[in-house]
Motif scaffolding. Structure first.
Motif, PDB file in Angstrom:
ATOM      1  N   THR A   1     -19.989   1.084  -2.368  1.00  0.00           N
ATOM      2  CA  THR A   1     -19.470   1.386  -3.704  1.00  0.00           C
ATOM      3  C   THR A   1     -19.084   2.857  -3.808  1.00  0.00           C
ATOM      4  O   THR A   1     -18.067   3.203  -4.421  1.00  0.00           O
ATOM      5  N   ALA A   2     -19.882   3.730  -3.187  1.00  0.00           N
ATOM      6  CA  ALA A   2     -19.613   5.169  -3.241  1.00  0.00           C
ATOM      7  C   ALA A   2     -18.288   5.507  -2.550  1.00  0.00           C
ATOM      8  O   ALA A   2     -17.491   6.300  -3.076  1.00  0.00           O
ATOM      9  N   THR A   3     -18.034   4.907  -1.388  1.00  0.00           N
ATOM     10  CA  THR A   3     -16.784   5.171  -0.658  1.00  0.00           C
ATOM     11  C   THR A   3     -15.583   4.664  -1.451  1.00  0.00           C
ATOM     12  O   THR A   3     -14.587   5.357  -1.608  1.00  0.00           O
ATOM     13  N   ARG A   4     -15.703   3.434  -1.965  1.00  0.00           N
ATOM     14  CA  ARG A   4     -14.600   2.858  -2.747  1.00  0.00           C
ATOM     15  C   ARG A   4     -14.301   3.728  -3.965  1.00  0.00           C
ATOM     16  O   ARG A   4     -13.148   4.024  -4.265  1.00  0.00           O
ATOM     17  N   GLN A   5     -15.351   4.178  -4.649  1.00  0.00           N
ATOM     18  CA  GLN A   5     -15.170   5.005  -5.843  1.00  0.00           C
ATOM     19  C   GLN A   5     -14.556   6.356  -5.492  1.00  0.00           C
ATOM     20  O   GLN A   5     -13.710   6.875  -6.219  1.00  0.00           O
ATOM     21  N   LYS A   6     -14.960   6.924  -4.366  1.00  0.00           N
ATOM     22  CA  LYS A   6     -14.403   8.208  -3.918  1.00  0.00           C
ATOM     23  C   LYS A   6     -12.903   8.079  -3.677  1.00  0.00           C
ATOM     24  O   LYS A   6     -12.114   8.941  -4.086  1.00  0.00           O
ATOM     25  N   VAL A   7     -12.497   6.993  -3.038  1.00  0.00           N
ATOM     26  CA  VAL A   7     -11.076   6.768  -2.763  1.00  0.00           C
ATOM     27  C   VAL A   7     -10.304   6.552  -4.064  1.00  0.00           C
ATOM     28  O   VAL A   7      -9.246   7.148  -4.278  1.00  0.00           O
ATOM     29  N   LEU A   8     -10.836   5.720  -4.953  1.00  0.00           N
ATOM     30  CA  LEU A   8     -10.144   5.432  -6.212  1.00  0.00           C
ATOM     31  C   LEU A   8     -10.017   6.684  -7.090  1.00  0.00           C
ATOM     32  O   LEU A   8      -8.978   6.897  -7.724  1.00  0.00           O
ATOM     33  N   THR A   9     -11.042   7.503  -7.097  1.00  0.00           N
ATOM     34  CA  THR A   9     -11.002   8.749  -7.875  1.00  0.00           C
ATOM     35  C   THR A   9      -9.944   9.703  -7.321  1.00  0.00           C
ATOM     36  O   THR A   9      -9.141  10.263  -8.074  1.00  0.00           O
ATOM     37  N   ALA A  10      -9.941   9.858  -6.002  1.00  0.00           N
ATOM     38  CA  ALA A  10      -8.947  10.743  -5.370  1.00  0.00           C
ATOM     39  C   ALA A  10      -7.535  10.216  -5.582  1.00  0.00           C
ATOM     40  O   ALA A  10      -6.603  10.990  -5.830  1.00  0.00           O
ATOM     41  N   ALA A  11      -7.370   8.903  -5.502  1.00  0.00           N
ATOM     42  CA  ALA A  11      -6.043   8.303  -5.710  1.00  0.00           C
ATOM     43  C   ALA A  11      -5.531   8.604  -7.111  1.00  0.00           C
ATOM     44  O   ALA A  11      -4.356   8.949  -7.297  1.00  0.00           O
ATOM     45  N   ALA A  12      -6.402   8.499  -8.085  1.00  0.00           N
ATOM     46  CA  ALA A  12      -6.014   8.791  -9.473  1.00  0.00           C
ATOM     47  C   ALA A  12      -5.692  10.268  -9.654  1.00  0.00           C
ATOM     48  O   ALA A  12      -4.695  10.628 -10.293  1.00  0.00           O
ATOM     49  N   GLU A  13      -6.510  11.132  -9.070  1.00  0.00           N
ATOM     50  CA  GLU A  13      -6.302  12.577  -9.213  1.00  0.00           C
ATOM     51  C   GLU A  13      -5.012  13.044  -8.540  1.00  0.00           C
ATOM     52  O   GLU A  13      -4.329  13.934  -9.049  1.00  0.00           O
ATOM     53  N   LEU A  14      -4.692  12.456  -7.384  1.00  0.00           N
ATOM     54  CA  LEU A  14      -3.498  12.874  -6.638  1.00  0.00           C
ATOM     55  C   LEU A  14      -2.230  12.143  -7.094  1.00  0.00           C
ATOM     56  O   LEU A  14      -1.141  12.473  -6.657  1.00  0.00           O
ATOM     57  N   GLY A  15      -2.398  11.154  -7.946  1.00  0.00           N
ATOM     58  CA  GLY A  15      -1.240  10.429  -8.460  1.00  0.00           C
ATOM     59  C   GLY A  15      -0.691   9.376  -7.500  1.00  0.00           C
ATOM     60  O   GLY A  15       0.495   9.086  -7.502  1.00  0.00           O
ATOM     61  N   TYR A  16      -1.577   8.778  -6.698  1.00  0.00           N
ATOM     62  CA  TYR A  16      -1.137   7.734  -5.765  1.00  0.00           C
ATOM     63  C   TYR A  16      -0.663   6.509  -6.532  1.00  0.00           C
ATOM     64  O   TYR A  16      -1.296   6.062  -7.477  1.00  0.00           O
ATOM     65  N   ARG A  17       0.492   5.987  -6.115  1.00  0.00           N
ATOM     66  CA  ARG A  17       1.010   4.742  -6.673  1.00  0.00           C
ATOM     67  C   ARG A  17       1.429   3.860  -5.505  1.00  0.00           C
ATOM     68  O   ARG A  17       2.138   4.326  -4.609  1.00  0.00           O
ATOM     69  N   PRO A  18       1.004   2.598  -5.495  1.00  0.00           N
ATOM     70  CA  PRO A  18       1.360   1.711  -4.386  1.00  0.00           C
ATOM     71  C   PRO A  18       2.874   1.545  -4.270  1.00  0.00           C
ATOM     72  O   PRO A  18       3.584   1.517  -5.270  1.00  0.00           O
ATOM     73  N   ASN A  19       3.355   1.447  -3.046  1.00  0.00           N
ATOM     74  CA  ASN A  19       4.769   1.223  -2.778  1.00  0.00           C
ATOM     75  C   ASN A  19       4.990  -0.284  -2.734  1.00  0.00           C
ATOM     76  O   ASN A  19       4.544  -0.964  -1.806  1.00  0.00           O
ATOM     77  N   ALA A  20       5.670  -0.814  -3.742  1.00  0.00           N
ATOM     78  CA  ALA A  20       5.857  -2.259  -3.856  1.00  0.00           C
ATOM     79  C   ALA A  20       6.618  -2.827  -2.661  1.00  0.00           C
ATOM     80  O   ALA A  20       6.301  -3.919  -2.176  1.00  0.00           O
ATOM     81  N   LEU A  21       7.624  -2.113  -2.171  1.00  0.00           N
ATOM     82  CA  LEU A  21       8.390  -2.590  -1.021  1.00  0.00           C
ATOM     83  C   LEU A  21       7.504  -2.685   0.217  1.00  0.00           C
ATOM     84  O   LEU A  21       7.532  -3.685   0.937  1.00  0.00           O
ATOM     85  N   ALA A  22       6.691  -1.673   0.448  1.00  0.00           N
ATOM     86  CA  ALA A  22       5.793  -1.689   1.602  1.00  0.00           C
ATOM     87  C   ALA A  22       4.785  -2.831   1.497  1.00  0.00           C
ATOM     88  O   ALA A  22       4.475  -3.483   2.499  1.00  0.00           O
ATOM     89  N   GLN A  23       4.294  -3.108   0.294  1.00  0.00           N
ATOM     90  CA  GLN A  23       3.353  -4.207   0.106  1.00  0.00           C
ATOM     91  C   GLN A  23       4.002  -5.549   0.416  1.00  0.00           C
ATOM     92  O   GLN A  23       3.411  -6.397   1.078  1.00  0.00           O
ATOM     93  N   ARG A  24       5.234  -5.747  -0.061  1.00  0.00           N
ATOM     94  CA  ARG A  24       5.932  -7.012   0.207  1.00  0.00           C
ATOM     95  C   ARG A  24       6.217  -7.180   1.688  1.00  0.00           C
ATOM     96  O   ARG A  24       6.086  -8.272   2.234  1.00  0.00           O
ATOM     97  N   LEU A  25       6.597  -6.096   2.359  1.00  0.00           N
ATOM     98  CA  LEU A  25       6.850  -6.174   3.799  1.00  0.00           C
ATOM     99  C   LEU A  25       5.576  -6.519   4.559  1.00  0.00           C
ATOM    100  O   LEU A  25       5.590  -7.337   5.476  1.00  0.00           O
ATOM    101  N   ALA A  26       4.463  -5.918   4.165  1.00  0.00           N
ATOM    102  CA  ALA A  26       3.193  -6.183   4.834  1.00  0.00           C
ATOM    103  C   ALA A  26       2.727  -7.618   4.614  1.00  0.00           C
ATOM    104  O   ALA A  26       2.098  -8.219   5.484  1.00  0.00           O
ATOM    105  N   GLN A  27       3.062  -8.175   3.459  1.00  0.00           N
ATOM    106  CA  GLN A  27       2.661  -9.546   3.141  1.00  0.00           C
ATOM    107  C   GLN A  27       3.668 -10.571   3.642  1.00  0.00           C
ATOM    108  O   GLN A  27       3.448 -11.767   3.527  1.00  0.00           O
ATOM    109  N   GLY A  28       4.792 -10.090   4.177  1.00  0.00           N
ATOM    110  CA  GLY A  28       5.819 -11.007   4.667  1.00  0.00           C
ATOM    111  C   GLY A  28       6.634 -11.628   3.551  1.00  0.00           C
ATOM    112  O   GLY A  28       7.207 -12.695   3.716  1.00  0.00           O
ATOM    113  N   GLN A  29       6.695 -10.971   2.410  1.00  0.00           N
ATOM    114  CA  GLN A  29       7.453 -11.472   1.268  1.00  0.00           C
ATOM    115  C   GLN A  29       8.589 -10.516   0.966  1.00  0.00           C
ATOM    116  O   GLN A  29       8.416  -9.311   1.005  1.00  0.00           O
ATOM    117  N   SER A  30       9.746 -11.074   0.660  1.00  0.00           N
ATOM    118  CA  SER A  30      10.853 -10.199   0.305  1.00  0.00           C
ATOM    119  C   SER A  30      11.426 -10.547  -1.071  1.00  0.00           C
ATOM    120  O   SER A  30      12.065  -9.735  -1.711  1.00  0.00           O
TER     121      SER A  30
END
Length: 83
Positions: free
Chosen positions: A36-65
């Motif tokens: 839980t501590a590791t997951r929370q550390k990552v989520l906190t840093a992602a929010a602070e740095l302004g990380y946003r998932p790349n929808a195109l990269a997610q679809r490519l990784a899932q094999g969906q276009s």
């Protein structure tokens, strides 16, 4: 106002945290067996740095276009500008 800053990637986030990219990816996806501590550390840093998932990269990784393909059979000459 349009920002010229490059979007934060999982690789950038992993580098900032000093963690492997796979750990950051697992934490962001909510899957896998991370503490839980590791997951929370990552989520906190992602929010602070302004990380946003790349929808195109997610679809490519899932094999969906979600592409639409239109197949046309027969002549394409509709008579415009032809004699």
């Amino acid at each position: 106002m349009i920002s010229n800053r490059k979007p934060i990637t999982i690789r950038d986030l992993a580098g900032a945290l000093g963690m492997p990219k796979s750990t950051v990816s697992t934490a962001l996806s909510g899957k896998g067996t991370l503490s839980t501590a590791t997951r929370q550390k990552v989520l906190t840093a992602a929010a602070e740095l302004g990380y946003r998932p790349n929808a195109l990269a997610q679809r490519l990784a899932q094999g969906q276009s979600h592409a639409v393909v239109c197949l046309v059979s027969g002549p394409l000459d509709i008579g415009l500008g032809t004699q």
